[in-house]
Design a protein around this motif. Structure first.
Motif, mmCIF file in Angstrom:
data_model
loop_
_atom_site.group_PDB
_atom_site.id
_atom_site.type_symbol
_atom_site.label_atom_id
_atom_site.label_comp_id
_atom_site.label_asym_id
_atom_site.label_seq_id
_atom_site.Cartn_x
_atom_site.Cartn_y
_atom_site.Cartn_z
ATOM 1 N N MET A 1 -4.628 -32.612 -13.540
ATOM 2 C CA MET A 1 -3.876 -31.666 -12.724
ATOM 3 C C MET A 1 -4.378 -31.811 -11.293
ATOM 4 O O MET A 1 -5.567 -31.751 -11.040
ATOM 5 C CB MET A 1 -4.105 -30.265 -13.259
ATOM 6 N N ALA A 2 -3.460 -31.975 -10.370
ATOM 7 C CA ALA A 2 -3.810 -32.142 -8.963
ATOM 8 C C ALA A 2 -3.542 -30.857 -8.193
ATOM 9 O O ALA A 2 -2.684 -30.062 -8.568
ATOM 10 C CB ALA A 2 -3.007 -33.286 -8.359
ATOM 11 N N VAL A 3 -4.270 -30.689 -7.104
ATOM 12 C CA VAL A 3 -4.124 -29.527 -6.231
ATOM 13 C C VAL A 3 -4.037 -30.008 -4.792
ATOM 14 O O VAL A 3 -4.750 -30.924 -4.389
ATOM 15 C CB VAL A 3 -5.326 -28.567 -6.377
ATOM 16 N N GLN A 4 -3.138 -29.419 -4.037
ATOM 17 C CA GLN A 4 -3.045 -29.674 -2.597
ATOM 18 C C GLN A 4 -2.898 -28.330 -1.916
ATOM 19 O O GLN A 4 -2.130 -27.486 -2.364
ATOM 20 C CB GLN A 4 -1.846 -30.566 -2.280
ATOM 21 N N GLN A 5 -3.623 -28.121 -0.836
ATOM 22 C CA GLN A 5 -3.485 -26.879 -0.088
ATOM 23 C C GLN A 5 -3.523 -27.191 1.388
ATOM 24 O O GLN A 5 -4.036 -28.218 1.818
ATOM 25 C CB GLN A 5 -4.566 -25.874 -0.459
ATOM 26 N N GLY A 6 -2.920 -26.285 2.163
ATOM 27 C CA GLY A 6 -2.903 -26.476 3.599
ATOM 28 C C GLY A 6 -2.136 -25.375 4.288
ATOM 29 O O GLY A 6 -1.780 -24.360 3.692
ATOM 30 N N GLY A 111 5.915 -19.382 12.829
ATOM 31 C CA GLY A 111 4.724 -18.761 12.256
ATOM 32 C C GLY A 111 4.014 -19.762 11.372
ATOM 33 O O GLY A 111 4.227 -20.971 11.472
ATOM 34 N N THR A 112 3.181 -19.284 10.474
ATOM 35 C CA THR A 112 2.451 -20.184 9.593
ATOM 36 C C THR A 112 2.640 -19.790 8.131
ATOM 37 O O THR A 112 2.864 -18.626 7.811
ATOM 38 C CB THR A 112 0.935 -20.188 9.904
ATOM 39 N N ILE A 113 2.565 -20.777 7.277
ATOM 40 C CA ILE A 113 2.606 -20.602 5.832
ATOM 41 C C ILE A 113 1.376 -21.292 5.264
ATOM 42 O O ILE A 113 1.175 -22.488 5.489
ATOM 43 C CB ILE A 113 3.862 -21.230 5.193
ATOM 44 N N ASN A 114 0.544 -20.551 4.557
ATOM 45 C CA ASN A 114 -0.523 -21.167 3.771
ATOM 46 C C ASN A 114 0.079 -21.506 2.418
ATOM 47 O O ASN A 114 0.811 -20.699 1.842
ATOM 48 C CB ASN A 114 -1.699 -20.208 3.586
ATOM 49 N N TYR A 115 -0.213 -22.701 1.915
ATOM 50 C CA TYR A 115 0.393 -23.113 0.651
ATOM 51 C C TYR A 115 -0.640 -23.740 -0.276
ATOM 52 O O TYR A 115 -1.660 -24.269 0.158
ATOM 53 C CB TYR A 115 1.547 -24.085 0.886
ATOM 54 N N TRP A 116 -0.323 -23.658 -1.573
ATOM 55 C CA TRP A 116 -1.088 -24.310 -2.622
ATOM 56 C C TRP A 116 -0.076 -24.905 -3.591
ATOM 57 O O TRP A 116 0.834 -24.223 -4.045
ATOM 58 C CB TRP A 116 -1.964 -23.315 -3.378
ATOM 59 N N PHE A 117 -0.225 -26.193 -3.906
ATOM 60 C CA PHE A 117 0.579 -26.857 -4.925
ATOM 61 C C PHE A 117 -0.368 -27.272 -6.049
ATOM 62 O O PHE A 117 -1.429 -27.850 -5.790
ATOM 63 C CB PHE A 117 1.266 -28.114 -4.384
ATOM 64 N N ILE A 118 0.021 -27.007 -7.275
ATOM 65 C CA ILE A 118 -0.762 -27.377 -8.448
ATOM 66 C C ILE A 118 0.221 -28.038 -9.406
ATOM 67 O O ILE A 118 1.278 -27.460 -9.703
ATOM 68 C CB ILE A 118 -1.393 -26.139 -9.118
ATOM 69 N N GLY A 119 -0.073 -29.233 -9.884
ATOM 70 C CA GLY A 119 0.911 -29.850 -10.751
ATOM 71 C C GLY A 119 0.451 -31.109 -11.442
ATOM 72 O O GLY A 119 -0.670 -31.590 -11.267
#
Length: 184
Positions: A1-6, A111-119
Motif C-alpha cells: 500500500m502506497a501513501v502520498q501526501q502534500g 487557497g490550499t488543500i492538504n491531501y493524502w492518497f492511500i492506495g
C-alpha cells in the motif's frame, strides 16, 4: 500500500497529483494506466485503469466541475465499465450515478488543500483538508459478500459530496447543510 501526501493550491494541481500517484508513486506492479489526462484550465480530467483483467478491471475517472454562477467547484468521481477515447467523460460506458447529482469531492479555486492518497492496484482512498474541514473519498473494489453472478463488479465509489437538492454544489466550507452525501 502506497501513501502520498502534500499541499496544492488548486484543483488542477490535485488532479495532477492523483495522476502522479496512480502512474508513478504506486509500486510498479500496482500502478494504474493513464487512459486520459486533460490539464486545460477548467477542463481538468483524469481517467485511469487498474491493472486487473476481466472482472477485476477497474476504470475510475475524476473531472473538475466549476459553477461560474456560484463560484463553487468540485471534483466528480466516477467508475466506468469500459473506456472509449472517442467518448467524452460523461459518455463513457457504464458510468454510475447521475451527472446532475454526482458523487464528488469539494474543491477550491484558490487557497490550499492538504491531501493524502492511500492506495494499491485495487483502490484509492483520498483525504482532503480544506481550511479546517476534512473530506474523503474511496474509489475501488470492495470485498463482496456475494458470488460473481450476484455482484459481478464489486466497485465502491464514494465521496463527501456537497450538493444541494437542486444539484448545485455547495461551498467546500459549508457546514450548515445536513444532506452531505457520502457513498453510492
Amino acid at each position: 500500500m502506497a501513501v502520498q501526501q502534500g499541499t496544492i493550491t488548486d484543483t488542477a494541481g490535485l488532479i495532477n497529483q492523483l495522476r502522479i500517484f496512480f502512474t508513478s508513486t504506486l509500486p510498479v506492479s500496482e500502478r494504474w494506466t493513464q487512459l486520459r489526462y486533460n490539464s486545460s484550465a477548467g477542463l481538468e480530467e483524469l481517467i485511469v485503469q487498474g491493472n486487473g483483467t476481466g472482472i477485476d478491471t477497474i476504470i475510475c475517472g475524476f473531472k473538475h466541475y466549476f459553477n461560474s454562477g456560484s463560484a463553487n467547484s468540485e471534483i466528480i468521481l466516477q467508475h466506468f465499465d469500459s473506456f472509449n477515447n472517442s467518448n467524452s467523460f460523461e459518455q463513457q460506458i457504464g458510468g454510475i450515478g447521475r451527472f446532475e447529482n454526482p458523487i464528488a469531492l469539494p474543491a477550491i479555486t484558490s487557497g490550499t488543500i492538504n491531501y493524502w492518497f492511500i492506495g494499491n492496484s485495487r483502490h484509492v482512498k483520498i483525504i482532503l483538508k480544506i481550511g479546517t474541514i476534512y473530506h474523503q473519498a474511496y474509489l475501488g473494489f470492495g470485498y463482496p459478500y456475494a458470488n460473481p453472478y450476484e455482484w459481478s463488479n464489486p466497485v465502491i465509489i464514494g465521496g463527501s459530496s456537497l450538493v444541494d437538492f437542486d444539484g448545485v454544489p455547495l461551498k467546500y466550507n459549508q457546514t450548515s447543510f445536513a444532506g452531505i452525501n457520502c457513498f453510492w
